[in-house]
Design a protein around this motif. Structure first.
Motif, PDB file in Angstrom:
ATOM      1  N   LEU A  74       0.836  -1.200   0.000  1.00  0.00           N
ATOM      2  CA  LEU A  74       0.000   0.000   0.000  1.00  0.00           C
ATOM      3  C   LEU A  74       0.875   1.256   0.000  1.00  0.00           C
ATOM      4  N   ASN A  75       1.333   1.655  -1.151  1.00  0.00           N
ATOM      5  CA  ASN A  75       2.172   2.846  -1.288  1.00  0.00           C
ATOM      6  C   ASN A  75       1.440   3.943  -2.039  1.00  0.00           C
ATOM      7  N   GLY A  76       0.204   4.168  -1.716  1.00  0.00           N
ATOM      8  CA  GLY A  76      -0.553   5.226  -2.356  1.00  0.00           C
ATOM      9  C   GLY A  76      -1.209   4.823  -3.658  1.00  0.00           C
ATOM     10  N   GLY A  77      -1.173   3.537  -3.994  1.00  0.00           N
ATOM     11  CA  GLY A  77      -1.815   3.069  -5.208  1.00  0.00           C
ATOM     12  C   GLY A  77      -3.296   2.826  -5.001  1.00  0.00           C
ATOM     13  N   ASP A  78      -3.946   2.374  -6.041  1.00  0.00           N
ATOM     14  CA  ASP A  78      -5.371   2.052  -5.985  1.00  0.00           C
ATOM     15  C   ASP A  78      -5.557   0.764  -5.185  1.00  0.00           C
ATOM     16  N   ILE A  79      -6.268   0.861  -4.073  1.00  0.00           N
ATOM     17  CA  ILE A  79      -6.442  -0.266  -3.160  1.00  0.00           C
ATOM     18  C   ILE A  79      -7.078  -1.474  -3.849  1.00  0.00           C
ATOM     19  N   TYR A  80      -7.989  -1.236  -4.776  1.00  0.00           N
ATOM     20  CA  TYR A  80      -8.657  -2.351  -5.462  1.00  0.00           C
ATOM     21  C   TYR A  80      -7.702  -3.089  -6.382  1.00  0.00           C
ATOM     22  N   LYS A  81      -6.844  -2.365  -7.065  1.00  0.00           N
ATOM     23  CA  LYS A  81      -5.857  -3.013  -7.939  1.00  0.00           C
ATOM     24  C   LYS A  81      -4.834  -3.784  -7.106  1.00  0.00           C
ATOM     25  N   ILE A  82      -4.444  -3.213  -5.980  1.00  0.00           N
ATOM     26  CA  ILE A  82      -3.492  -3.892  -5.103  1.00  0.00           C
ATOM     27  C   ILE A  82      -4.130  -5.152  -4.514  1.00  0.00           C
ATOM     28  N   GLU A  83      -5.379  -5.052  -4.101  1.00  0.00           N
ATOM     29  CA  GLU A  83      -6.094  -6.204  -3.548  1.00  0.00           C
ATOM     30  C   GLU A  83      -6.240  -7.312  -4.593  1.00  0.00           C
ATOM     31  N   HIS A  84      -6.575  -6.933  -5.808  1.00  0.00           N
ATOM     32  CA  HIS A  84      -6.699  -7.932  -6.876  1.00  0.00           C
ATOM     33  C   HIS A  84      -5.354  -8.570  -7.199  1.00  0.00           C
ATOM     34  N   ALA A  85      -4.281  -7.797  -7.154  1.00  0.00           N
ATOM     35  CA  ALA A  85      -2.950  -8.364  -7.387  1.00  0.00           C
ATOM     36  C   ALA A  85      -2.601  -9.368  -6.291  1.00  0.00           C
ATOM     37  N   ARG A  86      -2.910  -9.031  -5.050  1.00  0.00           N
ATOM     38  CA  ARG A  86      -2.649  -9.955  -3.940  1.00  0.00           C
ATOM     39  C   ARG A  86      -3.462 -11.243  -4.084  1.00  0.00           C
ATOM     40  N   GLU A  87      -4.733 -11.086  -4.415  1.00  0.00           N
ATOM     41  CA  GLU A  87      -5.588 -12.259  -4.589  1.00  0.00           C
ATOM     42  C   GLU A  87      -5.097 -13.124  -5.743  1.00  0.00           C
ATOM     43  N   SER A  88      -4.686 -12.479  -6.820  1.00  0.00           N
ATOM     44  CA  SER A  88      -4.184 -13.206  -7.970  1.00  0.00           C
ATOM     45  C   SER A  88      -2.916 -13.978  -7.634  1.00  0.00           C
TER      46      SER A  88
END
Length: 117
Positions: free
Chosen positions: A80-94
């Motif tokens: 979480l470095n100021g990016g879009d939380i949804y894109k980061i969450e989807h990357a983690r899930e992926s």
């Protein structure tokens, strides 16, 4: 190699259970309980040499497909470095699904080649 595979499966059974527990505050936690729970169950069944090759292969492909589906349109990392939380969450899930797929692929490989020996 058989001992290594059992230790590997034991470690990942614990990790999958832990990953499932950590999903308690996720909006779609039930989905992740099923995903990580099925991986933990497959790991436990593998430890007792009862996991069927077809199930391991099926899970591997399902997780690969899920990893592709969840991959964000624009990758912004997993921290979480100021990016879009949804894109980061989807990357983690992926990436979590990709780990599941690789573990199931290992089980498939091990089951397939343990039958030849």
């Amino acid at each position: 190699m058989k001992l290594f595979a059992k230790i590997f499966a034991s470690v990942f059974a614990v990790l999958f259970i832990w990953a499932g527990i950590l999903q308690y505050n996720d909006p779609d936690s039930l989905l992740w309980y099923v995903i990580y729970g099925s991986s933990a169950l497959a790991s436990l069944i593998f430890i007792f040499d009862k996991l069927r090759l077809s199930i391991a292969v099926l899970l591997s492909f399902l997780y690969l497909i899920g990893s592709y589906i969840f991959w964000p349109e624009h990758y912004e990392g997993i921290s979480l470095n100021g990016g879009d939380i949804y894109k980061i969450e989807h990357a983690r899930e992926s990436l979590g699904l990709l780990i599941n797929a690789m573990v199931m692929f290992f089980y498939s490989w091990r089951i397939r080649f343990s039958r030849k020996a």
